[in-house]
Design a protein around this motif. Structure first.
Motif, PDB file in Angstrom:
ATOM      1  N   GLY A 226       0.825  -1.187   0.000  1.00 51.00           N
ATOM      2  CA  GLY A 226       0.000   0.000   0.000  1.00 51.00           C
ATOM      3  C   GLY A 226       0.860   1.237   0.000  1.00 51.00           C
ATOM      4  O   GLY A 226       1.990   1.252  -0.477  1.00 51.00           O
ATOM      5  N   GLU A 227       0.319   2.291   0.572  1.00 57.70           N
ATOM      6  CA  GLU A 227       1.066   3.553   0.591  1.00 57.70           C
ATOM      7  C   GLU A 227       2.328   3.427   1.422  1.00 57.70           C
ATOM      8  O   GLU A 227       3.378   3.921   1.061  1.00 57.70           O
ATOM      9  N   SER A 228       2.241   2.708   2.567  1.00 56.84           N
ATOM     10  CA  SER A 228       3.435   2.528   3.387  1.00 56.84           C
ATOM     11  C   SER A 228       4.433   1.603   2.733  1.00 56.84           C
ATOM     12  O   SER A 228       5.626   1.672   2.996  1.00 56.84           O
ATOM     13  N   GLY A 229       3.977   0.715   1.846  1.00 57.53           N
ATOM     14  CA  GLY A 229       4.871  -0.211   1.188  1.00 57.53           C
ATOM     15  C   GLY A 229       5.791   0.448   0.192  1.00 57.53           C
ATOM     16  O   GLY A 229       6.789  -0.132  -0.220  1.00 57.53           O
ATOM     17  N   GLN A 230       5.495   1.678  -0.224  1.00 58.76           N
ATOM     18  CA  GLN A 230       6.371   2.372  -1.160  1.00 58.76           C
ATOM     19  C   GLN A 230       7.759   2.573  -0.566  1.00 58.76           C
ATOM     20  O   GLN A 230       8.733   2.646  -1.280  1.00 58.76           O
ATOM     21  N   HIS A 231       7.830   2.664   0.759  1.00 58.00           N
ATOM     22  CA  HIS A 231       9.117   2.895   1.399  1.00 58.00           C
ATOM     23  C   HIS A 231       9.908   1.607   1.568  1.00 58.00           C
ATOM     24  O   HIS A 231      11.052   1.644   1.961  1.00 58.00           O
ATOM     25  N   MET A 232       9.300   0.456   1.298  1.00 57.87           N
ATOM     26  CA  MET A 232       9.979  -0.807   1.536  1.00 57.87           C
ATOM     27  C   MET A 232      10.620  -1.360   0.275  1.00 57.87           C
ATOM     28  O   MET A 232      11.263  -2.400   0.315  1.00 57.87           O
ATOM     29  N   MET A 233      10.460  -0.711  -0.862  1.00 61.62           N
ATOM     30  CA  MET A 233      11.046  -1.197  -2.101  1.00 61.62           C
ATOM     31  C   MET A 233      12.487  -0.721  -2.223  1.00 61.62           C
ATOM     32  O   MET A 233      12.891   0.260  -1.612  1.00 61.62           O
ATOM     33  N   ALA A 234      13.258  -1.443  -3.041  1.00 59.02           N
ATOM     34  CA  ALA A 234      14.667  -1.094  -3.232  1.00 59.02           C
ATOM     35  C   ALA A 234      14.781   0.244  -3.953  1.00 59.02           C
ATOM     36  O   ALA A 234      14.187   0.444  -5.007  1.00 59.02           O
ATOM     37  N   ARG A 235      15.545   1.153  -3.388  1.00 53.12           N
ATOM     38  CA  ARG A 235      15.798   2.461  -3.998  1.00 53.12           C
ATOM     39  C   ARG A 235      17.243   2.601  -4.463  1.00 53.12           C
ATOM     40  O   ARG A 235      17.555   3.494  -5.248  1.00 53.12           O
ATOM     41  N   GLY A 273      13.649   2.776   0.867  1.00 54.23           N
ATOM     42  CA  GLY A 273      13.176   4.147   0.942  1.00 54.23           C
ATOM     43  C   GLY A 273      12.893   4.632   2.342  1.00 54.23           C
ATOM     44  O   GLY A 273      12.739   5.838   2.561  1.00 54.23           O
ATOM     45  N   ASP A 274      12.805   3.725   3.328  1.00 53.50           N
ATOM     46  CA  ASP A 274      12.510   4.129   4.700  1.00 53.50           C
ATOM     47  C   ASP A 274      13.762   4.183   5.565  1.00 53.50           C
ATOM     48  O   ASP A 274      13.673   4.240   6.785  1.00 53.50           O
ATOM     49  N   GLY A 275      14.945   4.155   4.959  1.00 47.14           N
ATOM     50  CA  GLY A 275      16.176   4.270   5.716  1.00 47.14           C
ATOM     51  C   GLY A 275      16.788   2.963   6.146  1.00 47.14           C
ATOM     52  O   GLY A 275      17.803   2.966   6.851  1.00 47.14           O
ATOM     53  N   THR A 306      15.720   7.628   8.522  1.00 46.48           N
ATOM     54  CA  THR A 306      14.331   7.673   8.068  1.00 46.48           C
ATOM     55  C   THR A 306      14.199   8.021   6.596  1.00 46.48           C
ATOM     56  O   THR A 306      13.138   7.827   6.018  1.00 46.48           O
ATOM     57  N   GLN A 307      15.246   8.556   5.978  1.00 50.38           N
ATOM     58  CA  GLN A 307      15.186   8.937   4.575  1.00 50.38           C
ATOM     59  C   GLN A 307      15.739   7.818   3.690  1.00 50.38           C
ATOM     60  O   GLN A 307      16.390   6.894   4.166  1.00 50.38           O
ATOM     61  N   GLY A 308      15.428   7.908   2.385  1.00 54.46           N
ATOM     62  CA  GLY A 308      15.915   6.924   1.446  1.00 54.46           C
ATOM     63  C   GLY A 308      17.431   6.894   1.384  1.00 54.46           C
ATOM     64  O   GLY A 308      18.117   7.901   1.607  1.00 54.46           O
ATOM     65  N   ILE A 309      17.991   5.720   1.083  1.00 53.46           N
ATOM     66  CA  ILE A 309      19.435   5.508   1.101  1.00 53.46           C
ATOM     67  C   ILE A 309      19.960   5.373  -0.322  1.00 53.46           C
ATOM     68  O   ILE A 309      19.361   4.684  -1.145  1.00 53.46           O
ATOM     69  N   HIS A 310      21.072   6.037  -0.598  1.00 51.58           N
ATOM     70  CA  HIS A 310      21.803   5.867  -1.847  1.00 51.58           C
ATOM     71  C   HIS A 310      23.176   5.312  -1.504  1.00 51.58           C
ATOM     72  O   HIS A 310      23.861   5.834  -0.610  1.00 51.58           O
ATOM     73  N   THR A 329      24.048   7.196   2.065  1.00 50.53           N
ATOM     74  CA  THR A 329      23.601   8.566   2.296  1.00 50.53           C
ATOM     75  C   THR A 329      22.271   8.557   3.036  1.00 50.53           C
ATOM     76  O   THR A 329      21.694   7.520   3.321  1.00 50.53           O
ATOM     77  N   GLY A 330      21.759   9.757   3.329  1.00 52.67           N
ATOM     78  CA  GLY A 330      20.494   9.898   4.040  1.00 52.67           C
ATOM     79  C   GLY A 330      20.631  10.902   5.160  1.00 52.67           C
ATOM     80  O   GLY A 330      21.574  11.702   5.212  1.00 52.67           O
ATOM     81  N   ASP A 331      19.680  10.875   6.100  1.00 50.73           N
ATOM     82  CA  ASP A 331      19.729  11.810   7.211  1.00 50.73           C
ATOM     83  C   ASP A 331      20.787  11.426   8.239  1.00 50.73           C
ATOM     84  O   ASP A 331      21.150  12.235   9.087  1.00 50.73           O
ATOM     85  N   ARG A 332      21.287  10.194   8.178  1.00 48.42           N
ATOM     86  CA  ARG A 332      22.403   9.772   9.021  1.00 48.42           C
ATOM     87  C   ARG A 332      23.430   9.067   8.149  1.00 48.42           C
ATOM     88  O   ARG A 332      23.462   7.844   8.071  1.00 48.42           O
ATOM     89  N   PRO A 333      24.263   9.817   7.413  1.00 52.75           N
ATOM     90  CA  PRO A 333      25.231   9.168   6.519  1.00 52.75           C
ATOM     91  C   PRO A 333      26.135   8.210   7.291  1.00 52.75           C
ATOM     92  O   PRO A 333      26.664   8.551   8.348  1.00 52.75           O
ATOM     93  N   THR A 334      26.291   7.018   6.735  1.00 50.34           N
ATOM     94  CA  THR A 334      26.982   5.934   7.440  1.00 50.34           C
ATOM     95  C   THR A 334      27.955   5.244   6.498  1.00 50.34           C
ATOM     96  O   THR A 334      27.636   5.023   5.326  1.00 50.34           O
ATOM     97  N   VAL A 335      29.117   4.895   7.010  1.00 48.80           N
ATOM     98  CA  VAL A 335      30.092   4.108   6.272  1.00 48.80           C
ATOM     99  C   VAL A 335      29.950   2.653   6.689  1.00 48.80           C
ATOM    100  O   VAL A 335      29.982   2.330   7.882  1.00 48.80           O
ATOM    101  N   VAL A 336      29.777   1.770   5.699  1.00 47.57           N
ATOM    102  CA  VAL A 336      29.663   0.334   5.939  1.00 47.57           C
ATOM    103  C   VAL A 336      30.988  -0.300   5.533  1.00 47.57           C
ATOM    104  O   VAL A 336      31.464  -0.100   4.414  1.00 47.57           O
TER     105      VAL A 336
END
Length: 926
Positions: A226-235, A273-275, A306-310, A329-336
Motif C-alpha cells: 500500500g502507501e506505506s509499502g512504497q518505502h519498503m522497495m529497493a531504492r 526508501g525508509d532508511g 528515516t530517509q531513502g538511502i543511496h 547517504t540519508g539523514d544519518r550518513p553511514t560508512v559500511v
C-alpha cells in the motif's frame, strides 16, 4: 568527514567550474562517470534520450547512442525503445539503461587498439514485468577467471600505480517498483542470445537466506504494497567486494569459501526508501564447467535513518591497507565496512556501521577576530561520489578515495578521518569533583566540587558549584556554598511554576494551575559539621541557566552576559538532601535523611518575578536513610501533564532496607508506601525500569530486580516486592540512568520499540518465518562502576529472553571459557552466607562471543539449543511460562501460526543463521 579546505589553499589546489561541450546541459543527467576502454579515456553522460561519450582531453562529443534510433549493425529490432529512466555503468565500458515500460538494455563500449574511435554496441536486453527503480553494475573485486584486479575509482591522476578499466561485471542487480525483491541478471552468458537471463530472484523479506541454487519468486505469495509499502522497495543497489581491515563486533559468517578470497567478501547491499539497509553475502559459481548457480546467504537488516538511502562504494585507507567501503547517504550518513577474518585469525569477517559527522563552519558563531568556528554536525546527504586528486588532498594515496558530497545547498569535498578512537578532553579543576550533570537547555556542565586540597585547610570551607560551556569547557560561573556545606545531589529538571498557594491550608495545591514550565538545575546540599554523625541541615537550591539572551531577567550588568547563571530559589530542610528526582506535574521528589518529600515551585505574591520552593504535604517516613529516589519521569516535561491519568509512583532506595515503592496522591497531598522488598540489601544505586519492574545494586557487587504485583489476591503478597532477577556484576555500581551508547534510530517499525516512559514494548509482532527470532527491547539502562566501567542493560521481551537464555545455557555446555573458569559460578549471587545461581539476566558479553566462534562450534551450540527446545518457551527468567492456565507457551501456538501437530520438528529447528541474525541484532543495540 574531515574538511581540508585550509590545506587546499596552502597546496595551491583550487576548484573551478568547467564547461563540458560534449555534455547535454539542457536535460537532467541520470548518470555520469569515467570510462577507460582500450586507449580511449572517456567521460560518460546518460540523459533521458541517449547515452553520450565525451573525450576527457578535448571535452568534445565522440559518439552517442539513442533508444529512439538504434544504430546497431547486428540488431534486427529497429523500433524505438522509449525514454531512459535509470542508468548505471562501470569503467570497463559496460552500460545498462532502464527504459519506460520495464525494458533493460545492456550496452558495451568498444574500442580496440586499431580503432579510430570508440563505438557503443547494444548487446542484450530484457523486458521485466514492472518499472525499474534502481540498477547497479559495479563489478566484484574477488578473484575470478573472468576478471582481473583493478580500480573502481571514478577518477585517478596516477594511472601507472593502479590500472583502471580492466574489470568487467558478470551481473547487473535490478530493483523494481511495487516489488519487494531484487533480481540478478547475467551479463556474461551466451553471446548469441540477445536476452539477459535471470540467475537469482531475491526476496528481501526476512528468513530468505539461500544456500542452494537460485531463489524463485512465489506469485501466489506476492506482497500487497500500500502507501506505506512504497518505502519498503529497493531504492539503491550496490554489488561490492568488501575488504576486511581490522577487528570489531557484529559478524557476518562465510559459509562458502567461494564467496571470499583471503579477506574479501562479495556482497549485495540494498537501500530502502525508509532508511533501512539490507545486506547479503553472494556466492559466486565455482569454476566447474557449466556451473552457473549463484546464491546468497547471511541476510542482515539495519535501520540507518528515516530517509531513502543511496549507496556509493569507495576505497578507504593507505595504499598498503586500503579497503572497499560503502557510503550510505540519508539523514544519518553511514560508512559500511568489513573487519576481522584476517589470515591466521579464528574470528569471522564482521560487518560494521560507522556514522560520520561533517565538520562544518558555523556562520552564526564568529569569534572576536571574525573567524568562523568549526563544529561537527549531522547533515543529511543527498548524493555523493568518490574521486582522487593529489592537488586537493596530498594525504590521499593512489588507493584511497576522497569524497564529494552534496546536501540541499552545499557541495563539500573531503576525506574520511582514518583515526578511530575516543577523543578525550581533560580540564583541570584544581578541586575534587563530587557531582556532575548536563543541563541541555543552558548548554552547560554543572560540577559540584570540594575545595580545601591544601595541607592544613579545612575541606568544608571552599566548596562550590562550577558551570562550564559544553563545547569549549570555558568556566561561565561559580556559585560558592556556605561554610561546612557540601553538595550531595544535582539534577537537571523541567519545573512547573505554579500560581501562589492559597492561604487556606485545607485547599489542595493540585487545584492551582501551572503558569509555565521552565528548565532548571536543582542541587541538594548538606551541612557537614564536625560534631555530627548525620547532617541535621541541608538546602535544596534551584538555579537557572540561560543559554543566550536575558529574556525576562533583571537588566543589571551580570544579566547582559550571553550566558547567565543565577540562583532563583532555595529551601532549607532538616537534614541532608541525598537525592533529587523529577516527578509528575513538573514537581520534584527529594530525600532528606530518612524522609521523602514533594517540592513545588511557586511564583511569589510579594515580589513579582521571584520564585519560591515549598514542600507539599508531610512526606513519607519509614527508612533508615533514604539515599536514592527515582521515577519514570524524565528531565523534560513530556510526562508533566499526565498526573490525572497516570499513577504517580516512585521508588526509594534505603541504606540497608533495599527498595520501597511509594505513590503520591495529589488530592490528599500524601505519599503512601505500596510495597517494599523485605530483604536486607545495602543499596548503592537504583533504577525504575517500568511501572512494576525495578532494579538495584548492592554492596556485594550484585544486581537485583524486583517486581510489584498489584493484582495479587492477598494483601500480604501485594505489599511485597518479589525478587525476579539476581546477577553478580563483579564491580560496585554507583550510577544508573536511562540511555543507550549508540545513536538513537528513528525506526518506527521493526522489533525494537522502546517507549519514552520506559515501558517494555510489546513483543507480539508477526513472524515472517517460523525460525526468525524476534528481538524486542524495552528499557535501556546505562550503569557506571567505581572501577570506571560503563555498561548497558537492556530489557528483553519474553521470547527474546527465552531464546538468549537458551543460547547462554548451550554455550555454557559446549564452549570452554578461558582458563576453564566457570561462568555460572562467577555470575552467581553471593551475599555474606547466601549464594545461589543468577537468574533473570543474560550475560551479554558471553552470548555475543558466539559471533567469534568457528563454524563447527557454532553448529554444536545450535544443536544443543534445538535439543533443549526451551528457546521456544516464553521465559520470564524462571525457565518456564507463568501463565495461570498451565498451557505450554510455545511461540508458534501463541502467535496463531499453527499447533504442535501442524508444525514439524524440522520447520521449527534453529539454524546457525537464525542464531547469528539474532545475536548480531542484539549486539547493535548497545
Amino acid at each position: 568527514e574531515k574538511s581540508e579546505m585550509d590545506e587546499e589553499e596552502e597546496e595551491g589546489g583550487a576548484l573551478a567550474e568547467v564547461t563540458i561541450e560534449g555534455f547535454n546541459s539542457s536535460k537532467s543527467t541520470l548518470f555520469a562517470g569515467n570510462l577507460l576502454v582500450g586507449k580511449f579515456d572517456l567521460l560518460l553522460q546518460v540523459v533521458e534520450d541517449g547515452v553520450r561519450l565525451v573525450g576527457s582531453g578535448t571535452l568534445a562529443l565522440v559518439t552517442q547512442w539513442s533508444p529512439f534510433s538504434p544504430s546497431d549493425e547486428d540488431s534486427d529490432d529497429d523500433e524505438p525503445l522509449g525514454f531512459i529512466t535509470v542508468a548505471s555503468a562501470n569503467e570497463s565500458g559496460q552500460i545498462v539503461v532502464a527504459l519506460r515500460g520495464g525494458a533493460l538494455v545492456y550496452l558495451l563500449v568498444e574500442g580496440g587498439e586499431g580503432s579510430s574511435s570508440p563505438t557503443i554496441r547494444r548487446v542484450k536486453q530484457v523486458t521485466l514485468d514492472r518499472e525499474i527503480s534502481c540498477i547497479d553494475l559495479n563489478p566484484f573485486g574477488s578473484s575470478s577467471p573472468h576478471r582481473k584486479e583493478g580500480s573502481d575509482s571514478m577518477e585517478l591522476d596516477n594511472a601507472e600505480s593502479s590500472p583502471r578499466g580492466t574489470r568487467k561485471s558478470q551481473l547487473v542487480a535490478v530493483g523494481l517498483w511495487d516489488d519487494f525483491s531484487v533480481r540478478l541478471l547475467n551479463l556474461s552468458g551466451d553471446d548469441h542470445s540477445s536476452v539477459l537471463d535471470q540467475v537469482l530472484h531475491i526476496n528481501l523479506g526476512r528468513g530468505n537466506d539461500n544456500d542452494g541454487s537460485s531463489l524463485t519468486a512465489n506469485d501466489n505469495d506476492e506482497q500487497e504494497l500500500g502507501e506505506s509499502g512504497q518505502h519498503m522497495m529497493a531504492r539503491s543497489l550496490c554489488l561490492v567486494t568488501m575488504d576486511s581491515q581490522s577487528t570489531n563486533s557484529n559478524s557476518i559468517i562465510l559459509k562458502n569459501t567461494a564467496a571470499a578470497t583471503g579477506n574479501n567478501v562479495d556482497m549485495l547491499l540494498v537501500g530502502l526508501g525508509d532508511g533501512k539497509l539490507i545486506s547479503f553475502v553472494v556466492n559466486q559459481p565455482t569454476s566447474s564447467p557449466g556451473n552457473n548457480n549463484w546464491s546468497i546467504h547471511s541476510r542482515k537488516e539495519v535501520s540507518l535513518g528515516t530517509q531513502g538511502i543511496h549507496l556509493i562504494p569507495f576505497q578507504h585507507g593507505s595504499s598498503k591497507s586500503s579497503g572497499s567501503c560503502v557510503l550510505a547517504t540519508g539523514d544519518r550518513p553511514t560508512v559500511v565496512y568489513l573487519t576481522g577474518g584476517n589470515a591466521g585469525s579464528n574470528s569471522n569477517p564482521k560487518l560494521n556501521y560507522s556514522t560520520i559527522s561533517l565538520t562544518v563552519e558555523d556562520d552564526d558563531d564568529d569569534d572576536e577576530d571574525g573567524h568562523n568556528h568549526a563544529s561537527h554536525k549531522n547533515i543529511s546527504v543527498n548524493v555523493a561520489t568518490p574521486f582522487r586528486s593529489s592537488l586537493l588532498f596530498s594525504t590521499a594515496g593512489a588507493h584511497s578515495s576522497s569524497l564529494c558530497i552534496a546536501d540541499e545547498n552545499t557541495l563539500r569535498l573531503g576525506m574520511i578521518d582514518n583515526i578511530q578512537k575516543l577523543h578525550v578532553t581533560s580540564y583541570k579543576l584544581g578541586m575534587t569533583p563530587r557531582r556532575i550533570c548536563y543541563h541541555e537547555a543552558g548548554r552547560v556542565y554543572c560540577v559540584g566540587c570540594i575545595g580545601g586540597l591544601d595541607v592544613g585547610m579545612d575541606a568544608n570551607q571552599n566548596n562550590c558549584v562550577r558551570f562550564f560551556d559544553d563545547s569549549t569547557f570555558e568556566e561561565l560561573n561559580c556559585i560558592n556554598l556556605e561554610p561546612f556545606e557540601m553538595i550531595l545531589s544535582i539534577e537537571s529538571v523541567s519545573l512547573s511554576i505554579n500560581s501562589p498557594p492559597s492561604e487556606s491550608k485545607s485547599k489542595p495545591s493540585d487545584t492551582a494551575s501551572p503558569i509555565e514550565y521552565r528548565p532548571f538545575i536543582v542541587m541538594g546540599t548538606a551541612y557537614a559539621y564536625p560534631d555530627e554523625d548525620e547532617p541535621s541541615q541541608g538546602r535544596v537550591i534551584v538555579v537557572e541557566c540561560n543559554s543566550g539572551g536575558t529574556g525576562n531577567l533583571k537588566s543589571d550588568t551580570e544579566d547582559q552576559m550571553l550566558r547567565h547563571v543565577r540562583q532563583v530559589a532555595d529551601l532549607p530542610l532538616m537534614g541532608g538532601i541525598y537525592s533529587i528526582a523529577p516527578f509528575y506535574g513538573g514537581n520534584i521528589l527529594v530525600t532528606c535523611n530518612s524522609k521523602t518529600v514533594l517540592c513545588q515551585l511557586f511564583a511569589s505574591v510579594i515580589t513579582p518575578g521571584e520564585l519560591l520552593l515549598n514542600c507539599v504535604g508531610s512526606g513519607h517516613h519509614g527508612h533508615l536513610i533514604s539515599l536514592y529516589v527515582k521515577s519514570l519521569v524524565s528531565s523534560d516535561k513530556s510526562l508533566s501533564k499526565c498526573q490525572e491519568k497516570t499513577k504517580q509512583r516512585a521508588i526509594v532506595g534505603d541504606l540497608m532496607r533495599s527498595i520501597a515503592l511509594v505513590e503520591y496522591y495529589p488530592k490528599h497531598q500524601v505519599i503512601h508506601e505500596l510495597a517494599r522488598d523485605f530483604n536486607s540489601n545495602f543499596c548503592t544505586e537504583i533504577a525504575m525500569l517500568t511501572d512494576n519492574i525495578y532494579m538495584g545494586s548492592e554492596g556485594y557487587n550484585n544486581l537485583f530486580v524486583l517486581q510489584y504485583n498489584p493484582n495479587a489476591t492477598t494483601e500480604q503478597t501485594r505489599v511485597r516486592l518479589d525478587t525476579v532477577g539476581h546477577y553478580h556484576i563483579g564491580e560496585m555500581t554507583n550510577k544508573m540512568m536511562g540511555g543507550s551508547l549508540i545513536m538513537p534510530s528513528n525506526n518506527t517499525t521493526g522489533s525494537v520499540g522502546a517507549t519514552a516512559n520506559g515501558k517494555v514494548a510489546s513483543d507480539k509482532t508477526s513472524y515472517e518465518s517460523n525460525r526468525k527470532i524476534d528481538i524486542t527491547i524495552g528499557s535501556q539502562t546505562l550503569y557506571g562502576t567505581v572501577d570506571g566501567t560503563i555498561g548497558s542493560i537492556l530489557g528483553l521481551g519474553g521470547k527474546a529472553f527465552a531464546f538468549l537464555n537458551s543460547l547462554q545455557r548451550a554455550m555454557d555446555a559446549i564452549v570452554r571459557p578461558v582458563g576453564d573458569l566457570s561462568r555460572g559460578h562467577y555470575r552467581a549471587w553471593e551475599q555474606e552466607q547466601k549464594k545461589h545461581a543468577s537468574c533473570g539476566f543474560v550475560d551479554g558479553d558471553w552470548v555475543e562471543t558466539f559471533l567469534d566462534l568457528n563454524r563447527p562450534t557454532m553448529e554444536r551450540v545450535v544443536k544443543e539449543m534445538n535439543k533443549d527446545t526451551r528457546w521456544r518457551i516464553r521465559d520470564d527468567g524462571k525457565g518456564f511460562s507463568t501463565r495461570n492456565d498451565g498451557r505450554q507457551n510455545l511461540m508458534d501456538t501463541e502467535d496463531g501460526m499453527g499447533t504442535d501437530a501442524g508444525i514439524s520438528s524440522n520447520a521449527s529447528a534453529l539454524s546457525v543463521e537464525d542464531v547469528l541474525g539474532a545475536v548480531e541484532e542484539i549486539s547493535m543495540l548497545h
